[in-house]
Design a protein around this motif. Structure first.
Motif, mmCIF file in Angstrom:
data_model
loop_
_atom_site.group_PDB
_atom_site.id
_atom_site.type_symbol
_atom_site.label_atom_id
_atom_site.label_comp_id
_atom_site.label_asym_id
_atom_site.label_seq_id
_atom_site.Cartn_x
_atom_site.Cartn_y
_atom_site.Cartn_z
ATOM 1 N N ASP A 81 15.745 10.090 -14.397
ATOM 2 C CA ASP A 81 15.361 10.206 -12.982
ATOM 3 C C ASP A 81 15.240 8.831 -12.333
ATOM 4 O O ASP A 81 15.608 8.642 -11.181
ATOM 5 C CB ASP A 81 14.038 10.960 -12.860
ATOM 6 N N GLY A 82 14.752 7.881 -13.129
ATOM 7 C CA GLY A 82 14.636 6.519 -12.637
ATOM 8 C C GLY A 82 16.006 5.954 -12.292
ATOM 9 O O GLY A 82 16.203 5.352 -11.237
ATOM 10 N N TYR A 83 16.976 6.197 -13.185
ATOM 11 C CA TYR A 83 18.337 5.704 -12.911
ATOM 12 C C TYR A 83 18.902 6.354 -11.664
ATOM 13 O O TYR A 83 19.576 5.711 -10.862
ATOM 14 C CB TYR A 83 19.252 5.963 -14.107
ATOM 15 N N MET A 84 18.615 7.670 -11.503
ATOM 16 C CA MET A 84 19.096 8.350 -10.306
ATOM 17 C C MET A 84 18.565 7.669 -9.056
ATOM 18 O O MET A 84 19.315 7.418 -8.103
ATOM 19 C CB MET A 84 18.660 9.823 -10.323
ATOM 20 N N VAL A 85 17.286 7.349 -9.076
ATOM 21 C CA VAL A 85 16.687 6.696 -7.915
ATOM 22 C C VAL A 85 17.335 5.342 -7.675
ATOM 23 O O VAL A 85 17.682 4.987 -6.541
ATOM 24 C CB VAL A 85 15.165 6.543 -8.099
ATOM 25 N N GLY A 136 16.860 11.455 -3.503
ATOM 26 C CA GLY A 136 15.932 12.558 -3.245
ATOM 27 C C GLY A 136 15.545 13.298 -4.506
ATOM 28 O O GLY A 136 14.361 13.510 -4.777
ATOM 29 N N GLU A 137 16.546 13.673 -5.298
ATOM 30 C CA GLU A 137 16.260 14.434 -6.517
ATOM 31 C C GLU A 137 15.389 13.621 -7.469
ATOM 32 O O GLU A 137 14.440 14.134 -8.063
ATOM 33 C CB GLU A 137 17.569 14.819 -7.224
ATOM 34 N N GLY A 138 15.760 12.341 -7.630
ATOM 35 C CA GLY A 138 15.002 11.472 -8.536
ATOM 36 C C GLY A 138 13.557 11.345 -8.084
ATOM 37 O O GLY A 138 12.625 11.540 -8.868
ATOM 38 N N LEU A 139 13.373 11.052 -6.789
ATOM 39 C CA LEU A 139 12.011 10.907 -6.261
ATOM 40 C C LEU A 139 11.232 12.197 -6.420
ATOM 41 O O LEU A 139 10.055 12.187 -6.781
ATOM 42 C CB LEU A 139 12.056 10.523 -4.778
ATOM 43 N N ASN A 140 11.916 13.295 -6.160
ATOM 44 C CA ASN A 140 11.275 14.606 -6.266
ATOM 45 C C ASN A 140 10.651 14.795 -7.650
ATOM 46 O O ASN A 140 9.492 15.170 -7.789
ATOM 47 C CB ASN A 140 12.332 15.685 -6.006
ATOM 48 N N THR A 141 11.465 14.497 -8.681
ATOM 49 C CA THR A 141 10.957 14.697 -10.039
ATOM 50 C C THR A 141 9.847 13.708 -10.357
ATOM 51 O O THR A 141 8.799 14.085 -10.891
ATOM 52 C CB THR A 141 12.095 14.511 -11.067
ATOM 53 N N ILE A 142 10.081 12.430 -10.019
ATOM 54 C CA ILE A 142 9.106 11.408 -10.410
ATOM 55 C C ILE A 142 7.787 11.604 -9.671
ATOM 56 O O ILE A 142 6.715 11.653 -10.277
ATOM 57 C CB ILE A 142 9.665 9.999 -10.121
ATOM 58 N N ASP A 168 0.831 -1.199 0.000
ATOM 59 C CA ASP A 168 0.000 0.000 0.000
ATOM 60 C C ASP A 168 0.866 1.249 0.000
ATOM 61 O O ASP A 168 0.536 2.259 -0.598
ATOM 62 C CB ASP A 168 -0.906 0.023 1.238
ATOM 63 N N LEU A 169 1.994 1.156 0.727
ATOM 64 C CA LEU A 169 2.863 2.321 0.827
ATOM 65 C C LEU A 169 3.739 2.457 -0.406
ATOM 66 O O LEU A 169 3.982 3.538 -0.898
ATOM 67 C CB LEU A 169 3.745 2.210 2.077
ATOM 68 N N ILE A 170 4.255 1.320 -0.868
ATOM 69 C CA ILE A 170 5.095 1.354 -2.063
ATOM 70 C C ILE A 170 4.394 0.509 -3.115
ATOM 71 O O ILE A 170 4.673 -0.657 -3.291
ATOM 72 C CB ILE A 170 6.502 0.794 -1.766
ATOM 73 N N PRO A 171 3.444 1.134 -3.822
ATOM 74 C CA PRO A 171 2.662 0.338 -4.771
ATOM 75 C C PRO A 171 3.493 -0.119 -5.956
ATOM 76 O O PRO A 171 4.539 0.451 -6.246
ATOM 77 C CB PRO A 171 1.572 1.319 -5.219
ATOM 78 N N ARG A 172 2.995 -1.183 -6.571
ATOM 79 C CA ARG A 172 3.709 -1.711 -7.733
ATOM 80 C C ARG A 172 3.859 -0.653 -8.816
ATOM 81 O O ARG A 172 4.861 -0.592 -9.501
ATOM 82 C CB ARG A 172 2.939 -2.913 -8.301
ATOM 83 N N GLU A 173 2.840 0.197 -8.912
ATOM 84 C CA GLU A 173 2.901 1.264 -9.919
ATOM 85 C C GLU A 173 4.129 2.137 -9.739
ATOM 86 O O GLU A 173 4.674 2.671 -10.686
ATOM 87 C CB GLU A 173 1.678 2.169 -9.806
ATOM 88 N N PHE A 174 4.522 2.293 -8.465
ATOM 89 C CA PHE A 174 5.671 3.129 -8.161
ATOM 90 C C PHE A 174 6.922 2.608 -8.868
ATOM 91 O O PHE A 174 7.675 3.356 -9.474
ATOM 92 C CB PHE A 174 5.876 3.162 -6.647
ATOM 93 N N TRP A 175 7.089 1.281 -8.818
ATOM 94 C CA TRP A 175 8.262 0.707 -9.492
ATOM 95 C C TRP A 175 8.162 0.887 -10.991
ATOM 96 O O TRP A 175 9.149 1.122 -11.668
ATOM 97 C CB TRP A 175 8.404 -0.764 -9.131
ATOM 98 N N ARG A 176 6.934 0.778 -11.488
ATOM 99 C CA ARG A 176 6.775 0.969 -12.925
ATOM 100 C C ARG A 176 7.144 2.401 -13.304
ATOM 101 O O ARG A 176 7.821 2.651 -14.294
ATOM 102 C CB ARG A 176 5.329 0.664 -13.339
ATOM 103 N N LYS A 177 6.735 3.342 -12.450
ATOM 104 C CA LYS A 177 7.055 4.749 -12.688
ATOM 105 C C LYS A 177 8.556 4.953 -12.746
ATOM 106 O O LYS A 177 9.072 5.644 -13.613
ATOM 107 C CB LYS A 177 6.475 5.613 -11.557
ATOM 108 N N ILE A 178 9.260 4.323 -11.792
ATOM 109 C CA ILE A 178 10.718 4.480 -11.749
ATOM 110 C C ILE A 178 11.331 3.927 -13.029
ATOM 111 O O ILE A 178 12.211 4.530 -13.635
ATOM 112 C CB ILE A 178 11.293 3.775 -10.508
ATOM 113 N N ARG A 179 10.803 2.771 -13.455
ATOM 114 C CA ARG A 179 11.356 2.153 -14.658
ATOM 115 C C ARG A 179 11.127 3.047 -15.877
ATOM 116 O O ARG A 179 11.959 3.135 -16.764
ATOM 117 C CB ARG A 179 10.701 0.791 -14.865
ATOM 118 N N ASP A 180 10.008 3.695 -15.919
ATOM 119 C CA ASP A 180 9.658 4.489 -17.095
ATOM 120 C C ASP A 180 10.179 5.913 -17.043
ATOM 121 O O ASP A 180 9.960 6.688 -17.960
ATOM 122 C CB ASP A 180 8.130 4.530 -17.269
#
Lengths: 286, 324
Positions: free
Chosen positions: A21-25, A274-280, A5-17
């Protein structure tokens, strides 16, 4: 509540896409996770006891002492690994402290408003006006050395950032329709704050957290460099940096270089995260 | 009578710039609601029709006490609630609910829709957690979100606008309210789904015997759903009557213009009554009849005196000098 619930699967998809910024994270996360592992399992990973003399003073990096030994013959690598534990503990405690003060105050101040809000904002802004390191030095000098005192002095520096970010976000959330809808169904203020507003500030907390931590790593190193953090012989990067720099000009580069790199890497790791998460997350939520 | 307002007023103070504050002490106000007296009968749907900026939404929020009135009275179910505060007001909220215009903004994005619907039950201690869960599943089925167990665990982001509005309706209906304000509930819904949402609301009206204050700018929608219509122009009611007489014999020029603006299937080349200009701001309300600057039948008296709402025939009221 499950973690999904806190770290939804969509979140990982967002990072991948998310591309760069995803690489930074991901890189940031890798560095941070490595540091956590080193801190947790220092006993099993470190080759030597970090506070015992294990070889001749300032022996250069070799197969026996991978990163060399320091001026009194302690293994630099082992001190680095145990030092990770020191800095992670300080950061953990100071973060928990500054969050548990900054977040509730920001929430209440932003939601209730009025005189209380003005008073709290005034106090927080005046703390915020100090340069972080100077304030930390002042507090640390009053409290004296030690892990807990260092944590407190760092917490004082970072409370206003949580407060300000949360308060600002609460101010805009307070005007949203779903918060008004919560009032319309008869929810009490407490419930509105905890169930309707706080969960919607989670991403802001995540971002402020990782950016603050990057800064806190440097501040902690700065404090211990000045001898205001943990007392020797506890392994500590900033302290080792100070010890090592005296021998740098004599050609012994390893006691100062490696702690420096460690500080740099950890700050970089949290910073990238932090920067990566901020943007995403910022793109999504606002 | 489930709800009655008496000469209700809401003025919002206008914030002045620093320079203005130096030179004048006089406060300026936006008159969002300027003396409105309406009544909603039990089991009735009263439509509130008017342009954007006429104060419809403000009136809806006022009667639910989501904002505080400047003057006047609000009587809900025989009880004066104008100055009700705190815990008493909070308890009353289970009997009066609201459905918002924007289904994308009215649900907490971090709450599963099932939890959103369940929250009123928990807040008002209506049911235990287990019972509440069952009631929510039941309600989800009633509003057509099946399989209900599946929908219970979804977040609003994975729902369409129409589905979200069904959730919003479910949340409003779960406490069996007596009175619901529906603030343009279908204006942001895809046209093809509007009728089904309206029918859903009608079904709840019959099942729960509740009353609606139905806010809309679309006379066609209000004709479909309501029993009576109140036409609002610039913070005041200009005409009030049952649907039949309003459409058969609209008396106020503004109502006539609104009705002639409804698109019809086979338009004839009749002269349409169209209005020029925009609705004036609530800060500078025109003197006399507030509609006179845009009125095609303007007379001398219109800019001097303000007409009052007068009864023309049984249940049909109008504020216009053409009919006095």
């Amino acid at each position: 509540m499950r973690t999904t619930d806190l770290i939804p699967r969509e979140f990982w998809r967002k990072i991948r896409d998310a591309g760069i910024d995803g690489y930074m994270v991901i890189v940031g996360l890798m560095i941070v996770i490595t540091a956590v592992i080193l801190a947790l399992f220092a006993e099993f990973i470190a080759p030597y006891d970090p506070i015992q003399r294990v070889g001749p003073p300032v022996s250069p990096p070799s197969t026996q002492y991978l990163l060399g030994t320091d001026s009194i013959g302690r293994d630099v690598l082992s001190r680095l690994i145990y030092g990770t534990r020191t800095i992670m503990i300080v950061i953990l405690i100071s973060t928990v402290l500054s969050m548990s003060v900054g977040i509730p105050l920001g929430l209440i101040s932003g939601y209730i408003g009025g005189k209380l809000d003005r008073l709290l904002s005034l106090i927080m802004d005046s703390i915020y006006a100090f340069p972080g390191l100077i304030l930390a030095i002042a507090v640390a000098a009053v409290l004296g050395p030690g892990i807990y005192n260092t944590s407190i002095s760092l917490a004082v520096v970072y409370i206003p950032t949580y407060f300000r970010m949360i308060r600002g976000h609460v101010l805009s959330l307070r005007e949203t329709i779903f918060v008004e809808a919560a009032r319309a169904i008869g929810a009490k203020d407490r419930r509105i704050m905890l169930k309707y507003i706080l969960p919607n500030t989670l991403f802001i907390i995540t971002v402020v957290f990782s950016l603050n931590v990057a800064d806190a790593v440097l501040t902690e190193a700065g404090l211990s460099f000045l001898g205001l953090s943990v007392a020797s012989p506890t392994p500590d990067w900033g302290f080792d940096l100070k010890n090592g720099q005296r021998y740098f000009l004599s050609g012994y580069w390893w006691p100062v270089t490696f702690p420096g790199i460690a500080i740099f890497l950890l700050a970089l790791g949290f910073g990238l995260l932090g920067e990566g998460l901020n943007t995403i997350l910022g793109k999504e939520e606002i | 009578m489930i709800l009655e307002t008496k000469d209700l007023k809401k003025y919002f103070p206008v914030t002045k710039s620093f320079i203005e504050r130096l030179f004048t002490r006089e406060m300026k106000y936006v008159k969002a609601i300027d003396g409105v007296s309406i009544d909603v009968r039990k089991g009735e749907i009263l439509s509130l029709v008017g342009e954007s900026g006429s104060g419809k939404t403000t009136l809806g929020k006022l009667v639910l006490r989501l904002i505080d009135p400047t003057d006047g009275r609000i009587i809900f179910d025989g009880r004066d609630i104008t100055y009700l505060k705190g815990e008493e007001l909070r308890r009353l909220r289970r009997h009066m609910q609201i459905i918002y215009q924007d289904p994308y903004a009215s649900l907490n994005p971090r709450m599963k829709i099932g939890e959103s619907i369940k929250d009123p039950l928990i807040i008002h201690n209506i049911a235990s957690d287990q019972e509440a869960y069952k009631m929510v599943l039941n309600m989800l089925e009633k509003v057509g979100l099946t399989p209900s167990e599946h929908f219970y665990g979804l977040y609003p982001r994975s729902l369409s606008g129409g589905q979200r509005q069904r959730v919003a309706i479910a949340r409003a209906m779960i406490t069996n309210p007596k009175f619901v304000v529906a603030d343009e509930p279908v204006s942001m819904i895809d046209v093809s789904l509007r009728a089904s949402i309206l029918d859903l609301m009608l079904r709840f009206k019959h099942d729960l015997h509740l009353s609606y204050l139905f806010i809309t700018h679309d006379l066609a929608v209000s004709k479909y759903i309501s029993d009576r219509i109140a036409v609002m122009y610039l913070a005041k009611i200009v005409e009030l009557g049952d649907v039949y007489s309003i459409f058969k014999k609209p008396l106020h020029p503004y109502t006539q213009a609104l009705i002639s603006a409804i698109p019809v299937p086979y338009p004839r080349r009749e002269k349409k009554l169209s209005l020029s200009g925009e609705i004036p701001s609530g800060i500078d309300i025109p003197p006399g009849c507030r509609f006179h600057p845009r009125c095609p039948f303007k007379m001398n008296i219109c800019s001097e005196e303000e007409p009052t709402l007068r009864r023309i025939e049984e249940g049909h009221y109008v504020a216009c000098f053409l009919h006095q």
